[in-house]
Design an enzyme around this catalytic site. Sequence first.
Site, PDB file in Angstrom:
ATOM      1  N   ASP A   1       0.868  -1.169   0.000  1.00 58.62           N
ATOM      2  CA  ASP A   1       0.000   0.000   0.000  1.00 58.62           C
ATOM      3  C   ASP A   1       0.910   1.226   0.000  1.00 58.62           C
ATOM      4  OD1 ASP A   1      -1.644   2.154   0.573  1.00 58.62           O
ATOM      5  OD2 ASP A   1      -2.682   1.178   2.239  1.00 58.62           O
TER       6      ASP A   1
ATOM      7  N   ALA B   1      -6.764  18.206  -6.289  1.00 59.89           N
ATOM      8  CA  ALA B   1      -5.850  18.820  -5.332  1.00 59.89           C
ATOM      9  C   ALA B   1      -4.589  17.979  -5.165  1.00 59.89           C
ATOM     10  CB  ALA B   1      -6.548  18.998  -3.988  1.00 59.89           C
TER      11      ALA B   1
ATOM     12  N   LYS C   1      -3.303  15.748  -7.324  1.00 66.25           N
ATOM     13  CA  LYS C   1      -2.503  15.737  -8.547  1.00 66.25           C
ATOM     14  C   LYS C   1      -1.786  17.071  -8.750  1.00 66.25           C
ATOM     15  CE  LYS C   1      -3.356  11.551  -9.962  1.00 66.25           C
ATOM     16  NZ  LYS C   1      -2.295  10.525  -9.761  1.00 66.25           N
TER      17      LYS C   1
ATOM     18  N   SER D   1      -2.580  14.432 -13.759  1.00 68.53           N
ATOM     19  CA  SER D   1      -3.760  14.437 -14.615  1.00 68.53           C
ATOM     20  C   SER D   1      -3.966  15.829 -15.197  1.00 68.53           C
ATOM     21  CB  SER D   1      -4.995  14.043 -13.788  1.00 68.53           C
ATOM     22  OG  SER D   1      -6.199  14.351 -14.463  1.00 68.53           O
TER      23      SER D   1
ATOM     24  N   TYR E   1      -9.061  14.616  -5.716  1.00 69.12           N
ATOM     25  CA  TYR E   1      -8.182  14.078  -6.757  1.00 69.12           C
ATOM     26  C   TYR E   1      -7.404  15.195  -7.435  1.00 69.12           C
ATOM     27  CZ  TYR E   1      -6.866  11.635 -11.081  1.00 69.12           C
ATOM     28  OH  TYR E   1      -6.174  11.100 -12.141  1.00 69.12           O
TER      29      TYR E   1
END
Length: 279
Positions: free
Chosen positions: A72, A165, A167, A150, A163
Amino acid sequence: MPSPTAPARPGIFAGLVAIVTGSESGIGRETARLLCEAGAAVVLNGRQPERLEHTRQVLAAAGHAVAACVADVTDYADCERLAATAITHFGRLDVLVTNASISQRAYFADMQPEVFARVLDSNVYGSVYPLMAALPHLRASRGSVTFISSISALNGMPSGSAYCAGKAAISNLAHTLRLELADTGLHFGVVHIGFTQNDPEKRVLDAAGQPVPIAHRPPRWQKSQAEVAAIIVRHIQKRKRRTVISFLGRIIVLVHNTLPRLGDWVVLTTIKRMRKFYE
Protein backbone atom coordinates in the site's frame (compact mmCIF):
# COMPACT_ATOMS: atom_id res chain seq x y z
CA MET A 1 17.01 -16.01 -3.92
CA PRO A 2 17.43 -14.12 -7.22
CA SER A 3 20.87 -12.81 -8.02
CA PRO A 4 21.08 -9.10 -7.05
CA THR A 5 22.02 -7.84 -10.49
CA ALA A 6 19.97 -6.15 -13.18
CA PRO A 7 19.90 -8.48 -16.21
CA ALA A 8 21.54 -7.24 -19.38
CA ARG A 9 18.79 -7.03 -21.99
CA PRO A 10 18.81 -5.03 -25.22
CA GLY A 11 16.97 -1.73 -25.31
CA ILE A 12 17.20 1.91 -24.29
CA PHE A 13 16.76 0.96 -20.61
CA ALA A 14 19.14 -2.01 -20.73
CA GLY A 15 20.63 -2.75 -17.32
CA LEU A 16 18.31 -0.35 -15.50
CA VAL A 17 15.81 -1.19 -12.79
CA ALA A 18 12.40 0.45 -12.40
CA ILE A 19 9.59 0.45 -9.87
CA VAL A 20 6.11 1.22 -11.22
CA THR A 21 3.50 1.63 -8.50
CA GLY A 22 -0.03 0.54 -9.28
CA SER A 23 1.23 -1.76 -12.04
CA GLU A 24 -0.95 -4.78 -11.42
CA SER A 25 -3.40 -3.36 -13.98
CA GLY A 26 -4.23 -0.43 -16.27
CA ILE A 27 -1.76 2.24 -17.29
CA GLY A 28 0.76 1.05 -14.71
CA ARG A 29 0.77 -2.47 -16.12
CA GLU A 30 1.28 -1.23 -19.68
CA THR A 31 4.05 1.15 -18.57
CA ALA A 32 5.80 -1.73 -16.83
CA ARG A 33 5.42 -3.86 -19.96
CA LEU A 34 6.99 -1.23 -22.20
CA LEU A 35 9.84 -0.61 -19.77
CA CYS A 36 10.51 -4.36 -19.81
CA GLU A 37 10.42 -4.42 -23.60
CA ALA A 38 12.93 -1.56 -23.59
CA GLY A 39 15.36 -3.62 -21.52
CA ALA A 40 14.58 -2.68 -17.91
CA ALA A 41 14.03 -5.00 -15.00
CA VAL A 42 10.80 -3.95 -13.31
CA VAL A 43 9.34 -4.27 -9.84
CA LEU A 44 5.56 -4.48 -10.09
CA ASN A 45 3.31 -3.20 -7.34
CA GLY A 46 -0.31 -3.39 -6.30
CA ARG A 47 -2.61 -4.23 -3.40
CA GLN A 48 -4.40 -7.23 -4.90
CA PRO A 49 -2.09 -10.26 -4.66
CA GLU A 50 -3.83 -12.44 -7.24
CA ARG A 51 -4.01 -9.75 -9.90
CA LEU A 52 -0.43 -8.68 -9.21
CA GLU A 53 0.85 -12.24 -9.48
CA HIS A 54 -1.06 -12.75 -12.73
CA THR A 55 0.61 -9.67 -14.24
CA ARG A 56 4.01 -10.84 -13.01
CA GLN A 57 3.51 -14.28 -14.55
CA VAL A 58 2.42 -12.85 -17.91
CA LEU A 59 5.48 -10.59 -18.12
CA ALA A 60 7.83 -13.30 -16.88
CA ALA A 61 6.44 -15.74 -19.46
CA ALA A 62 7.33 -13.20 -22.14
CA GLY A 63 10.95 -13.39 -20.98
CA HIS A 64 11.02 -10.17 -18.98
CA ALA A 65 12.86 -9.63 -15.69
CA VAL A 66 10.17 -8.82 -13.15
CA ALA A 67 9.56 -9.02 -9.43
CA ALA A 68 6.42 -8.10 -7.51
CA CYS A 69 5.67 -6.49 -4.16
CA VAL A 70 2.21 -6.26 -2.61
CA ALA A 71 2.29 -2.87 -0.93
CA ASP A 72 0.00 0.00 0.00
CA VAL A 73 1.81 3.12 -1.19
CA THR A 74 0.16 5.24 1.53
CA ASP A 75 1.98 3.12 4.14
CA TYR A 76 5.64 4.11 4.52
CA ALA A 77 6.73 0.72 5.87
CA ASP A 78 5.20 -0.93 2.80
CA CYS A 79 7.09 1.50 0.59
CA GLU A 80 10.34 0.58 2.32
CA ARG A 81 9.62 -3.05 1.43
CA LEU A 82 8.88 -2.00 -2.13
CA ALA A 83 12.24 -0.24 -2.52
CA ALA A 84 14.00 -3.17 -0.83
CA THR A 85 12.43 -5.55 -3.35
CA ALA A 86 14.26 -3.77 -6.18
CA ILE A 87 17.58 -3.96 -4.35
CA THR A 88 17.13 -7.58 -3.25
CA HIS A 89 16.17 -8.84 -6.69
CA PHE A 90 18.16 -6.61 -8.99
CA GLY A 91 20.77 -4.80 -6.91
CA ARG A 92 19.93 -1.22 -7.84
CA LEU A 93 17.15 1.24 -8.64
CA ASP A 94 17.14 3.74 -11.51
CA VAL A 95 13.54 4.65 -12.27
CA LEU A 96 10.50 5.31 -10.10
CA VAL A 97 7.05 5.86 -11.61
CA THR A 98 4.42 6.80 -9.03
CA ASN A 99 1.26 5.76 -10.80
CA ALA A 100 -0.93 4.30 -8.02
CA SER A 101 -3.78 6.50 -6.84
CA ILE A 102 -7.50 6.59 -6.10
CA SER A 103 -9.92 8.84 -7.97
CA GLN A 104 -13.41 10.01 -7.11
CA ARG A 105 -16.82 10.81 -8.53
CA ALA A 106 -18.36 13.10 -5.93
CA TYR A 107 -19.00 16.78 -5.28
CA PHE A 108 -17.09 18.34 -2.39
CA ALA A 109 -20.18 19.37 -0.41
CA ASP A 110 -21.39 15.76 -0.37
CA MET A 111 -18.14 14.07 0.60
CA GLN A 112 -17.46 12.50 3.96
CA PRO A 113 -14.24 13.92 5.45
CA GLU A 114 -12.59 10.50 5.63
CA VAL A 115 -13.30 9.91 1.93
CA PHE A 116 -11.71 13.22 0.95
CA ALA A 117 -8.69 12.31 3.08
CA ARG A 118 -8.43 8.85 1.53
CA VAL A 119 -8.42 10.19 -2.05
CA LEU A 120 -6.02 13.01 -1.20
CA ASP A 121 -3.66 10.70 0.69
CA SER A 122 -3.51 8.23 -2.17
CA ASN A 123 -2.49 10.95 -4.59
CA VAL A 124 -0.04 12.81 -2.33
CA TYR A 125 1.44 10.27 0.10
CA GLY A 126 1.07 7.63 -2.60
CA SER A 127 3.85 9.50 -4.40
CA VAL A 128 5.73 10.95 -1.42
CA TYR A 129 6.25 7.70 0.51
CA PRO A 130 7.57 5.59 -2.39
CA LEU A 131 9.95 8.42 -3.28
CA MET A 132 11.18 8.84 0.30
CA ALA A 133 11.89 5.11 0.55
CA ALA A 134 13.57 4.97 -2.87
CA LEU A 135 15.47 8.26 -2.75
CA PRO A 136 18.85 6.98 -1.43
CA HIS A 137 18.99 4.36 -4.21
CA LEU A 138 17.89 6.82 -6.88
CA ARG A 139 20.52 9.32 -5.76
CA ALA A 140 23.17 6.62 -6.06
CA SER A 141 22.14 5.94 -9.67
CA ARG A 142 21.36 9.57 -10.58
CA GLY A 143 18.01 8.16 -11.58
CA SER A 144 14.61 9.31 -12.74
CA VAL A 145 11.33 9.99 -10.92
CA THR A 146 8.08 10.45 -12.82
CA PHE A 147 4.90 11.44 -11.01
CA ILE A 148 1.70 10.51 -12.84
CA SER A 149 -0.69 13.45 -12.62
CA SER A 150 -3.76 14.44 -14.61
CA ILE A 151 -4.95 17.20 -16.90
CA SER A 152 -7.60 17.83 -14.23
CA ALA A 153 -4.80 19.16 -12.02
CA LEU A 154 -4.17 21.96 -14.51
CA ASN A 155 -7.51 23.71 -14.11
CA GLY A 156 -9.60 21.71 -11.64
CA MET A 157 -12.63 19.59 -12.43
CA PRO A 158 -16.02 19.46 -10.70
CA SER A 159 -16.68 16.20 -8.83
CA GLY A 160 -12.93 15.69 -8.47
CA SER A 161 -11.86 18.07 -5.69
CA ALA A 162 -9.58 15.77 -3.66
CA TYR A 163 -8.18 14.08 -6.76
CA CYS A 164 -7.42 17.39 -8.48
CA ALA A 165 -5.85 18.82 -5.33
CA GLY A 166 -3.61 15.79 -4.93
CA LYS A 167 -2.50 15.74 -8.55
CA ALA A 168 -1.75 19.47 -8.45
CA ALA A 169 0.26 18.98 -5.25
CA ILE A 170 2.65 16.47 -6.81
CA SER A 171 3.30 18.85 -9.71
CA ASN A 172 4.48 21.48 -7.24
CA LEU A 173 6.38 18.81 -5.33
CA ALA A 174 8.32 17.91 -8.46
CA HIS A 175 9.25 21.55 -9.01
CA THR A 176 10.40 21.92 -5.40
CA LEU A 177 12.50 18.76 -5.56
CA ARG A 178 14.23 19.94 -8.73
CA LEU A 179 15.39 22.98 -6.77
CA GLU A 180 16.32 21.16 -3.57
CA LEU A 181 18.16 18.33 -5.34
CA ALA A 182 19.52 20.24 -8.33
CA ASP A 183 23.09 19.07 -7.71
CA THR A 184 22.26 15.35 -7.50
CA GLY A 185 21.64 14.63 -11.18
CA LEU A 186 18.19 13.28 -10.39
CA HIS A 187 15.36 13.77 -12.88
CA PHE A 188 11.93 14.79 -11.60
CA GLY A 189 9.13 14.83 -14.14
CA VAL A 190 5.34 14.99 -14.21
CA VAL A 191 3.03 13.42 -16.77
CA HIS A 192 -0.47 14.90 -16.95
CA ILE A 193 -2.69 12.13 -18.27
CA GLY A 194 -5.90 12.86 -20.14
CA PHE A 195 -8.93 10.64 -20.71
CA THR A 196 -7.83 7.03 -21.06
CA GLN A 197 -9.56 3.74 -21.75
CA ASN A 198 -9.89 1.88 -18.47
CA ASP A 199 -10.11 -1.76 -17.47
CA PRO A 200 -13.80 -2.75 -17.19
CA GLU A 201 -13.44 -3.29 -13.44
CA LYS A 202 -11.97 0.19 -12.83
CA ARG A 203 -13.70 1.89 -9.91
CA VAL A 204 -13.54 5.29 -8.18
CA LEU A 205 -15.03 6.45 -4.88
CA ASP A 206 -18.38 8.14 -4.41
CA ALA A 207 -19.13 10.65 -1.64
CA ALA A 208 -19.58 7.89 0.95
CA GLY A 209 -16.45 6.02 -0.09
CA GLN A 210 -18.20 3.28 -2.05
CA PRO A 211 -16.62 2.04 -5.30
CA VAL A 212 -18.51 3.15 -8.42
CA PRO A 213 -17.74 3.07 -12.16
CA ILE A 214 -15.82 6.00 -13.59
CA ALA A 215 -17.92 8.81 -15.10
CA HIS A 216 -18.76 8.70 -18.79
CA ARG A 217 -16.04 9.71 -21.22
CA PRO A 218 -16.70 9.94 -24.97
CA PRO A 219 -14.62 7.16 -26.61
CA ARG A 220 -13.28 9.56 -29.25
CA TRP A 221 -11.61 11.56 -26.45
CA GLN A 222 -9.83 8.53 -24.98
CA LYS A 223 -6.36 7.20 -25.63
CA SER A 224 -5.57 3.54 -25.15
CA GLN A 225 -3.55 2.44 -22.16
CA ALA A 226 -0.74 1.37 -24.49
CA GLU A 227 -0.65 4.83 -26.11
CA VAL A 228 -0.45 6.54 -22.73
CA ALA A 229 2.23 4.13 -21.52
CA ALA A 230 4.34 4.79 -24.63
CA ILE A 231 4.21 8.53 -23.91
CA ILE A 232 5.23 7.92 -20.28
CA VAL A 233 8.21 5.81 -21.34
CA ARG A 234 9.36 8.45 -23.86
CA HIS A 235 9.01 11.06 -21.10
CA ILE A 236 11.32 9.00 -18.87
CA GLN A 237 13.80 8.36 -21.66
CA LYS A 238 14.06 12.08 -22.48
CA ARG A 239 14.04 13.05 -18.78
CA LYS A 240 11.41 15.67 -19.48
CA ARG A 241 10.07 17.98 -16.79
CA ARG A 242 6.46 17.97 -17.93
CA THR A 243 4.40 16.08 -20.46
CA VAL A 244 0.76 16.94 -21.09
CA ILE A 245 -1.06 14.14 -22.89
CA SER A 246 -3.71 14.80 -25.52
CA PHE A 247 -4.82 17.78 -27.57
CA LEU A 248 -7.47 18.51 -24.93
CA GLY A 249 -4.81 18.70 -22.25
CA ARG A 250 -2.75 21.18 -24.24
CA ILE A 251 -5.85 23.30 -24.85
CA ILE A 252 -6.52 23.32 -21.10
CA VAL A 253 -2.99 24.56 -20.43
CA LEU A 254 -3.32 27.30 -23.06
CA VAL A 255 -6.72 28.50 -21.83
CA HIS A 256 -5.75 28.29 -18.16
CA ASN A 257 -2.64 30.39 -18.74
CA THR A 258 -4.11 32.98 -21.10
CA LEU A 259 -7.91 33.06 -20.71
CA PRO A 260 -8.79 31.51 -17.33
CA ARG A 261 -12.30 32.99 -17.22
CA LEU A 262 -13.08 31.39 -20.58
CA GLY A 263 -11.94 28.07 -19.18
CA ASP A 264 -14.25 28.42 -16.19
CA TRP A 265 -17.15 29.37 -18.47
CA VAL A 266 -16.64 26.24 -20.54
CA VAL A 267 -16.62 24.03 -17.43
CA LEU A 268 -19.71 25.69 -15.94
CA THR A 269 -21.53 25.32 -19.25
CA THR A 270 -20.67 21.64 -19.60
CA ILE A 271 -21.83 20.93 -16.04
CA LYS A 272 -25.32 21.93 -17.15
CA ARG A 273 -25.27 20.27 -20.57
CA MET A 274 -23.15 17.17 -19.93
CA ARG A 275 -23.96 16.14 -16.37
CA LYS A 276 -23.04 12.49 -16.91
CA PHE A 277 -19.54 13.69 -17.76
CA TYR A 278 -19.10 14.61 -14.07
CA GLU A 279 -21.70 12.65 -12.10
